[in-house]
Write a protein that holds these residues in place. Structure first.
Motif, PDB file in Angstrom:
ATOM      1  N   CYS A  57       0.830  -1.214   0.000  1.00 39.19           N
ATOM      2  CA  CYS A  57       0.000   0.000   0.000  1.00 39.19           C
ATOM      3  C   CYS A  57       0.860   1.258   0.000  1.00 39.19           C
ATOM      4  N   ALA A  99      -9.576  -9.866   5.444  1.00 38.43           N
ATOM      5  CA  ALA A  99     -10.846  -9.448   6.035  1.00 38.43           C
ATOM      6  C   ALA A  99     -11.828 -10.613   6.107  1.00 38.43           C
ATOM      7  N   ALA A 123      -8.676  -5.530  11.422  1.00 42.69           N
ATOM      8  CA  ALA A 123      -9.478  -4.384  10.961  1.00 42.69           C
ATOM      9  C   ALA A 123      -8.674  -3.088  11.029  1.00 42.69           C
ATOM     10  N   GLU A 124      -7.909  -2.919  12.097  1.00 45.30           N
ATOM     11  CA  GLU A 124      -7.079  -1.714  12.226  1.00 45.30           C
ATOM     12  C   GLU A 124      -6.012  -1.658  11.131  1.00 45.30           C
ATOM     13  N   ARG A 125      -5.367  -2.772  10.875  1.00 43.56           N
ATOM     14  CA  ARG A 125      -4.329  -2.801   9.833  1.00 43.56           C
ATOM     15  C   ARG A 125      -4.931  -2.536   8.454  1.00 43.56           C
ATOM     16  N   LEU A 126      -6.091  -3.105   8.181  1.00 39.28           N
ATOM     17  CA  LEU A 126      -6.757  -2.872   6.903  1.00 39.28           C
ATOM     18  C   LEU A 126      -7.126  -1.398   6.737  1.00 39.28           C
ATOM     19  N   THR A 127      -7.632  -0.804   7.795  1.00 42.39           N
ATOM     20  CA  THR A 127      -8.006   0.614   7.744  1.00 42.39           C
ATOM     21  C   THR A 127      -6.787   1.487   7.517  1.00 42.39           C
ATOM     22  N   ASN A 128      -5.727   1.222   8.259  1.00 45.58           N
ATOM     23  CA  ASN A 128      -4.502   2.024   8.106  1.00 45.58           C
ATOM     24  C   ASN A 128      -3.896   1.865   6.718  1.00 45.58           C
ATOM     25  N   SER A 130      -5.548   1.079   3.943  1.00 42.87           N
ATOM     26  CA  SER A 130      -6.435   1.632   2.913  1.00 42.87           C
ATOM     27  C   SER A 130      -6.279   3.136   2.739  1.00 42.87           C
ATOM     28  N   VAL A 131      -5.764   3.807   3.727  1.00 43.20           N
ATOM     29  CA  VAL A 131      -5.523   5.247   3.628  1.00 43.20           C
ATOM     30  C   VAL A 131      -4.569   5.544   2.469  1.00 43.20           C
TER      31      VAL A 131
END
Length: 158
Positions: A57, A99, A123-128, A130-131
């Motif tokens: 990412c 996920a 979920a936290e890692r995915l959110t971070n 995706s930024v």
């Protein structure tokens, strides 16, 4: 028979026969076999894929942010965009796998503190992560349809 008559009727004690192997409402529920995704919440592949997703990412953002408009303005930009979309989709596939695994594990056991922590961490890692990708979808929506057509990938290449 009126609706009052049917309301006063005693419920039938006779039930339809159960299908063999059907859940009877007692005992242990069936469990999903998630080994096609990961061996478990502590599998080294989960940590590897989370780290890979994080790195991909950041690298994607570095390689493509603030460059899409300039690349799309050039002739012959189709391959550049096709490569970017392939990379984006590969990251999205990996994030979806992580996920899905976390969500299905939590659906199977929503009270185990280790499972809850695992799902929260994923979920936290995915959110971070995706930024670092958000810019791409926003900018891609502004790209002219003709440029998208030049970058179209034949279905055989999927």
């Amino acid at each position: 028979m009126t609706s009052r008559d049917s309301a006063l009727r005693k419920p039938s004690t006779q039930r339809k026969p159960k299908k063999p192997g059907a859940w009877t409402g007692s005992g242990k529920l069936p469990e999903w076999n998630l080994s096609d995704l990961y061996a478990g919440i502590d599998a080294p592949e989960v940590a590897r894929d989370l780290a890979s997703m994080d790195a991909e990412c950041v690298a994607f953002e570095t390689d493509y942010k603030r460059k899409l408009a300039a690349q799309m303005a050039q002739e012959g930009d189709g391959q550049w965009l096709a490569d970017a979309v392939r990379r984006y989709e590969a990251i999205d596939d990996l994030a979806g796998r992580l996920a899905s695994d976390a969500g299905l594990i939590r659906a199977g056991d929503s009270v185990d503190p280790a499972v809850i922590k695992f799902c929260g961490d994923v979920a936290e890692r995915l959110t971070n992560a995706s930024v670092h990708l958000l810019f791409f979808a926003l900018k891609l929506n502004r790209v002219d349809d003709a440029a998208i057509e030049r970058a179209s990938i034949p279905e055989a290449d999927w």
